[in-house]
Scaffold this motif. Structure first.
Motif, PDB file in Angstrom:
ATOM      1  N   UNK A 115       0.834  -1.202   0.000  1.00 18.60           N
ATOM      2  CA  UNK A 115       0.000   0.000   0.000  1.00 18.60           C
ATOM      3  C   UNK A 115       0.871   1.255   0.000  1.00 18.60           C
ATOM      4  N   UNK A 116       1.961   1.217   0.755  1.00 24.25           N
ATOM      5  CA  UNK A 116       2.878   2.364   0.782  1.00 24.25           C
ATOM      6  C   UNK A 116       3.495   2.583  -0.598  1.00 24.25           C
ATOM      7  N   UNK A 117       3.845   1.485  -1.275  1.00 23.50           N
ATOM      8  CA  UNK A 117       4.394   1.614  -2.624  1.00 23.50           C
ATOM      9  C   UNK A 117       3.331   2.091  -3.605  1.00 23.50           C
ATOM     10  N   UNK A 118       2.091   1.673  -3.380  1.00 22.77           N
ATOM     11  CA  UNK A 118       0.972   2.164  -4.191  1.00 22.77           C
ATOM     12  C   UNK A 118       0.853   3.683  -4.064  1.00 22.77           C
ATOM     13  N   UNK A 119       0.946   4.180  -2.844  1.00 19.85           N
ATOM     14  CA  UNK A 119       0.852   5.619  -2.621  1.00 19.85           C
ATOM     15  C   UNK A 119       2.003   6.349  -3.321  1.00 19.85           C
ATOM     16  N   UNK A 120       3.192   5.753  -3.284  1.00 21.29           N
ATOM     17  CA  UNK A 120       4.324   6.389  -3.965  1.00 21.29           C
ATOM     18  C   UNK A 120       4.145   6.354  -5.482  1.00 21.29           C
ATOM     19  N   UNK A 121       3.574   5.264  -6.000  1.00 19.29           N
ATOM     20  CA  UNK A 121       3.287   5.206  -7.436  1.00 19.29           C
ATOM     21  C   UNK A 121       2.361   6.351  -7.848  1.00 19.29           C
ATOM     22  N   UNK A 122       1.360   6.611  -7.030  1.00 21.46           N
ATOM     23  CA  UNK A 122       0.427   7.691  -7.326  1.00 21.46           C
ATOM     24  C   UNK A 122       1.141   9.042  -7.284  1.00 21.46           C
ATOM     25  N   UNK A 123       2.070   9.190  -6.349  1.00 23.76           N
ATOM     26  CA  UNK A 123       2.847  10.432  -6.256  1.00 23.76           C
ATOM     27  C   UNK A 123       3.715  10.619  -7.490  1.00 23.76           C
TER      28      UNK A 123
END
Length: 402
Positions: A115-123
């Motif tokens: 989920x943290x990597x998902x958030x970074x992908x969105x960033x």
């Protein structure tokens, strides 16, 4: 013919004025390091120098444009590189998530990391350049391209690619549509997807499938429906689009390949009567949905065989879709790299051409110092002689001889 004193004075002064004018011009040429001070000095060379100067200015602008394009493409390439790293890390977690010894807490921790990597992908997908323009929003540079919604991540940009003129006949795209990078990615293996409904009561698992004959693909929807009679399990392959049965009452063996209409896949495990494996044509699926589905699968309970099968199938889906995501990003990144190399070539060409222009301008405009100094000395000597002669002539009078 008699020559009056007035005529002598006028002719001498006129000659000295001409010599002073020539001397002044030579001094100005040396001071400015220019052979041509005004267009009238050499009209043909002046016109040619104007043409070369204009061409050099245009070439300099092209070089500046290429440098700007290279900087923007470099930012895009860095962003895509980070996306690749994140997807590879997520894929590694998906591989590890199939470990049968993992507890629900272990999978929950892994889901939190993803989920943290998902958030970074969105960033990263919403990255801006140094001027605050979004890299992946198409023409909508001031519009944040990706926004999370209740139904997933929505793309708000467009399909435009901003172009920069780097040569008289060449424009280079310096941006990528976010839809092409993050959203328009074919699901499954690119031709079809495999899935199993949550209503299955057995534990059938499937592979991602492969195309065995592209010419035989129909693009239809299929179902593999299992039947159990005693200890014997069979399956039918139904073409839902044409409402026909492709294969009927085929004996099922766990791990064997099931092939039809140019496709094949392996089904393993122990299906229950009425269990289904669905085959659908590939559609576009954004990578955010792929990662989000993986997080949901890891957080879901997986206690019994049916739940374990659902988890295994979800991990299979995630892996095949992540591979598609990685391939798509790599393809876009390769295109960006090609354009970066081209901008470097244009910058080098612009610098070489600018040097040639300056050499031509130097030949047209610049002064030959040795020749100019020699002329200056000669003009100074001539002027001094004329001045001395004028002084001596002015003293002549008939009264000096009476």
């Amino acid at each position: 013919m008699r020559v009056s004193s007035g005529t002598i004075y006028d002719l001498s002064v006129s000659a000295m004025n001409r010599q002073q004018t020539q001397l002044l011009k030579t001094q100005q040429q040396i001071s400015a390091n220019r052979r041509m001070l005004t267009p009238s000095d050499d009209p043909i060379a002046s016109a040619r120098a104007l043409e070369i100067g204009q061409a050099d200015a245009i070439n300099t602008q092209y070089g500046s444009n290429a440098q700007t394009a290279a900087g923007r493409l470099s930012l895009t390439e860095q962003a895509l590189g980070r996306v690749t790293e994140l997807l590879q890390s997520i894929r590694q977690n998906a591989v590890t998530g199939g470990n049968g010894s993992f507890t629900a807490a272990d999978r929950a921790t892994m889901a939190q990391d993803i989920q943290a990597m998902y958030d970074e992908l969105l960033t990263v997908a919403n990255t801006t350049d140094g001027e605050g323009n979004y890299l992946f929003s198409g023409f909508q540079t001031d519009l944040r391209p990706f926004a999370p919604t209740g139904a997933g991540v929505q793309y708000l940009g467009d399909d435009g690619q901003r172009l920069v003129q780097v040569a008289s006949g060449r424009q280079i795209a310096v941006s990528e549509s976010g839809a092409d990078v993050f959203a328009r990615i074919r699901s499954g293996n690119g031709s079809f997807t495999v899935s199993a409904p949550g209503s299955n009561t057995g534990n059938p698992t499937y592979s991602m499938g492969a195309v065995t004959d592209a010419t035989a693909l129909t693009g239809n929807q299929y179902q593999i429906v299992f039947s159990v009679t005693g200890t014997t399990t069979t399956y039918d392959v139904l073409d839902l689009t044409s409402a026909t049965t492709i294969l009927s009452t085929q004996p099922y063996t766990s791990g064997d390949s099931i092939a039809f209409d140019g496709m094949s896949l392996e089904v393993s495990g122990t299906p229950a009567a009425g269990d289904i494996v669905q085959i659908d044509p590939s559609t576009d699926q954004d990578l955010f949905a792929t990662v989000s589905n993986l997080v949901a699968a890891l957080r879901a309970p997986a206690e019994g065989p049916a739940d374990q099968a659902r988890l295994q199938n979800a991990l299979t889906d995630a892996l095949v879709n992540l591979d598609q995501d990685l391939n798509n990003v790599s393809s876009v990144r390769a295109g960006v790299g090609t354009r970066m190399r081209e901008t470097d070539d244009h910058q080098n060409s612009s610098e070489d051409l600018s040097l040639q222009y300056k050499q031509v301008l130097s030949k047209l405009q610049d002064l030959d110092y040795a020749k100019a100094i020699s002329e200056l000395i000669q003009q100074q000597t001539t002027l001094q002689a004329a001045q001395k002669t004028f002084v001596d002539t002015a003293r002549l009078s008939i009264f000096n001889y009476l």
